[in-house]
Structure formats: structure tokens, C-alpha cells
Design an enzyme around this catalytic site. Structure first.
Site, mmCIF file in Angstrom:
data_model
loop_
_atom_site.group_PDB
_atom_site.id
_atom_site.type_symbol
_atom_site.label_atom_id
_atom_site.label_comp_id
_atom_site.label_asym_id
_atom_site.label_seq_id
_atom_site.Cartn_x
_atom_site.Cartn_y
_atom_site.Cartn_z
ATOM 1 N N GLY A 113 39.642 47.163 39.382
ATOM 2 C CA GLY A 113 40.952 46.554 39.190
ATOM 3 C C GLY A 113 40.878 45.058 39.460
ATOM 4 O O GLY A 113 40.009 44.598 40.202
ATOM 5 N N GLN A 171 43.944 36.604 41.323
ATOM 6 C CA GLN A 171 42.540 36.545 41.757
ATOM 7 C C GLN A 171 41.715 35.615 40.884
ATOM 8 O O GLN A 171 40.644 35.167 41.287
ATOM 9 C CB GLN A 171 41.901 37.945 41.737
ATOM 10 C CG GLN A 171 42.418 38.877 42.811
ATOM 11 C CD GLN A 171 41.743 40.238 42.731
ATOM 12 O OE1 GLN A 171 42.153 41.086 41.953
ATOM 13 N NE2 GLN A 171 40.702 40.434 43.512
ATOM 14 N N CYS A 221 37.442 44.744 47.976
ATOM 15 C CA CYS A 221 38.159 43.846 47.073
ATOM 16 C C CYS A 221 37.216 42.765 46.569
ATOM 17 O O CYS A 221 36.424 42.216 47.336
ATOM 18 C CB CYS A 221 39.320 43.201 47.840
ATOM 19 S SG CYS A 221 40.256 42.012 46.874
ATOM 20 N N LEU A 222 37.316 42.464 45.274
ATOM 21 C CA LEU A 222 36.449 41.431 44.695
ATOM 22 C C LEU A 222 36.693 40.069 45.342
ATOM 23 O O LEU A 222 35.822 39.204 45.315
ATOM 24 C CB LEU A 222 36.678 41.338 43.181
ATOM 25 C CG LEU A 222 36.218 42.555 42.349
ATOM 26 C CD1 LEU A 222 36.695 42.418 40.914
ATOM 27 C CD2 LEU A 222 34.710 42.711 42.401
ATOM 28 N N HIS A 235 47.125 48.381 45.473
ATOM 29 C CA HIS A 235 46.262 47.275 45.908
ATOM 30 C C HIS A 235 46.496 46.036 45.035
ATOM 31 O O HIS A 235 46.615 44.927 45.538
ATOM 32 C CB HIS A 235 44.792 47.747 45.827
ATOM 33 C CG HIS A 235 43.773 46.717 46.179
ATOM 34 N ND1 HIS A 235 42.970 46.805 47.306
ATOM 35 C CD2 HIS A 235 43.398 45.563 45.566
ATOM 36 C CE1 HIS A 235 42.167 45.753 47.360
ATOM 37 N NE2 HIS A 235 42.394 44.987 46.314
ATOM 38 N N GLU A 236 46.597 46.252 43.717
ATOM 39 C CA GLU A 236 46.763 45.109 42.799
ATOM 40 C C GLU A 236 48.170 44.505 42.911
ATOM 41 O O GLU A 236 48.319 43.284 42.825
ATOM 42 C CB GLU A 236 46.484 45.529 41.348
ATOM 43 C CG GLU A 236 45.103 46.115 41.063
ATOM 44 C CD GLU A 236 43.950 45.299 41.604
ATOM 45 O OE1 GLU A 236 44.083 44.074 41.807
ATOM 46 O OE2 GLU A 236 42.885 45.891 41.858
ATOM 47 N N HIS A 289 48.273 42.056 45.585
ATOM 48 C CA HIS A 289 47.745 40.731 45.183
ATOM 49 C C HIS A 289 48.854 39.871 44.567
ATOM 50 O O HIS A 289 48.915 38.670 44.800
ATOM 51 C CB HIS A 289 46.625 40.877 44.153
ATOM 52 C CG HIS A 289 45.272 41.148 44.754
ATOM 53 N ND1 HIS A 289 44.650 40.287 45.630
ATOM 54 C CD2 HIS A 289 44.416 42.183 44.583
ATOM 55 C CE1 HIS A 289 43.465 40.788 45.983
ATOM 56 N NE2 HIS A 289 43.299 41.934 45.362
HETATM 57 ZN ZN ZN Z 1 41.644 43.155 45.505
#
Ligand code: ZN
Length: 179
Positions: free
Chosen positions: A47, A52, A92-93, A134-135, A138
Site C-alpha cells: 500500500g 508518502q 511502513c515504506l 494504515h493508508e 497517512h
Molecule cells: Zn505506511
């Protein structure tokens, strides 16, 4: 041509901004979604949220399929109903290396828009539900580590330093999936 975008990393302050709703559904938006999918796939993520990659708009892309061929795009996603609680193990990225348990809703009903601006409703559970939550965080400037105490974070950082010294670290890292 789709472009791989740079992913902002914690503690970059831009990750803390509140993203704005999308109002114009045009080619620029479609191209950004394509670029985000490419970036997510190449980074081994499941995701990715627009903030991000430094676009503070409410757009997220997800693919939780094994074969990495079922992309999903949600614009202006909103949780309308939530049910149950579940503990999920997340990474998380934008927060490299850290992985920890987070409390999430087990299932959610969401409302969102498609790239064409059409309103859609969907029920999600399991990994998809967790990933969407989660997204959406963000989009609101929240990171999964915000749910964890400073003490626990410090312990996690130390553990990571140890693991980095271990020989199999790179192999381990490659097999992880991040959201
Ligand atoms: Zn993330």
C-alpha cells in the site's frame, strides 16, 4: 511512461501534513496513481498513500494479492462503519526497518471515489481492512509508530541495530512486505 517516485521517510515533517480531498479527476491524477502503483510494486509494498510521495491529497493505492496484479485505487476514502478489534503486525515504506503490533478495527465499511470520480462503497476485512486503515492514517498525517510508546520504539530501534549486524539481514528484509 510511469515514473518511480521518491518515498519520504520518517521523521520528514511533510509526512505530518493533513492531505486535502481530491476535487479534480483528470489525467494528472491518473498519472500520479500509476506512478504510485509502480513505486509501491518496486518497493515491495502492499500500500502507498499520496503524502508518502509528497502529494498532500487523499489518494491511496493498494495491492494485497499474492501475484501483485490486483491494484486498487481509493480516492477520498472514508471509514463509515467499523467492527471488532484486531492486532496487526505492521511496517511502513516511510519508516524503514521498524515493525510492530498495532490495534486496528477488524472490518470496515468504506466510501471512496474512483479515478473517474464515481462514488463506491465497500466492505473490507483481514489484511485489506488493516491496509486501508494504515493508508488513511497517512492522509491524516499519522504514522503507525504513533500508536507505540517511546520506550517500546527505543527497544525496537536497538533490536534493529542488532539484526542489521546479522548476516541474513538483507535476505530477511527482501522477504518483508510493507504498507
Ligand atoms: Zn505506511
Amino acid at each position: 511512461m510511469d515514473t518511480k517516485l521518491e518515498i519520504l521517510e520518517f521523521p520528514d515533517k511533510r509526512l505530518r501534513k493533513i492531505s486535502l480531498p481530491v476535487e479534480t479527476f483528470n489525467d494528472e491524477l491518473r498519472q500520479l496513481a500509476e506512478d504510485m502503483l509502480l513505486t509501491m510494486y518496486q518497493s515491495m509494498g502492499i500500500g502507498l498513500a499520496a503524502p508518502q510521495v509528497n502529494h498532500q491529497i487523499r489518494l491511496i493505492v493498494i495491492d494485497i494479492s499474492e501475484n501483485r496484479n490486483e491494484p486498487m485505487i481509493f480516492i477520498n476514502p472514508e471509514i463509515e462503519k467499523s467492527n471488532g478489534k484486531v492486532e496487526s503486525s505492521e511496517g511502513c515504506l516511510s519508516v524503514p526497518d521498524i515493525k510492530t503490533e498495532v490495534n486496528r478495527f477488524e472490518s470496515i465499511d468504506i466510501k471512496a471515489r474512483t479515478l473517474e470520480g464515481e462514488e463506491v462503497y465497500m466492505k473490507a476485512d483481514g489484511l485489506l481492512s488493516i491496509c486501508i486503515q494504515h493508508e488513511i492514517d497517512h492522509l491524516d498525517g499519522k504514522l503507525f509508530i504513533d500508536y507505540v510508546s517511546e520506550i517500546k520504539l527505543e527497544r525496537l530501534r536497538k533490536k534493529i541495530m542488532k539484526e542489521k549486524k546479522a548476516l541474513n539481514y538483507e535476505v530477511q528484509k527482501k522477504s518483508e512486505r510493507l504498507i
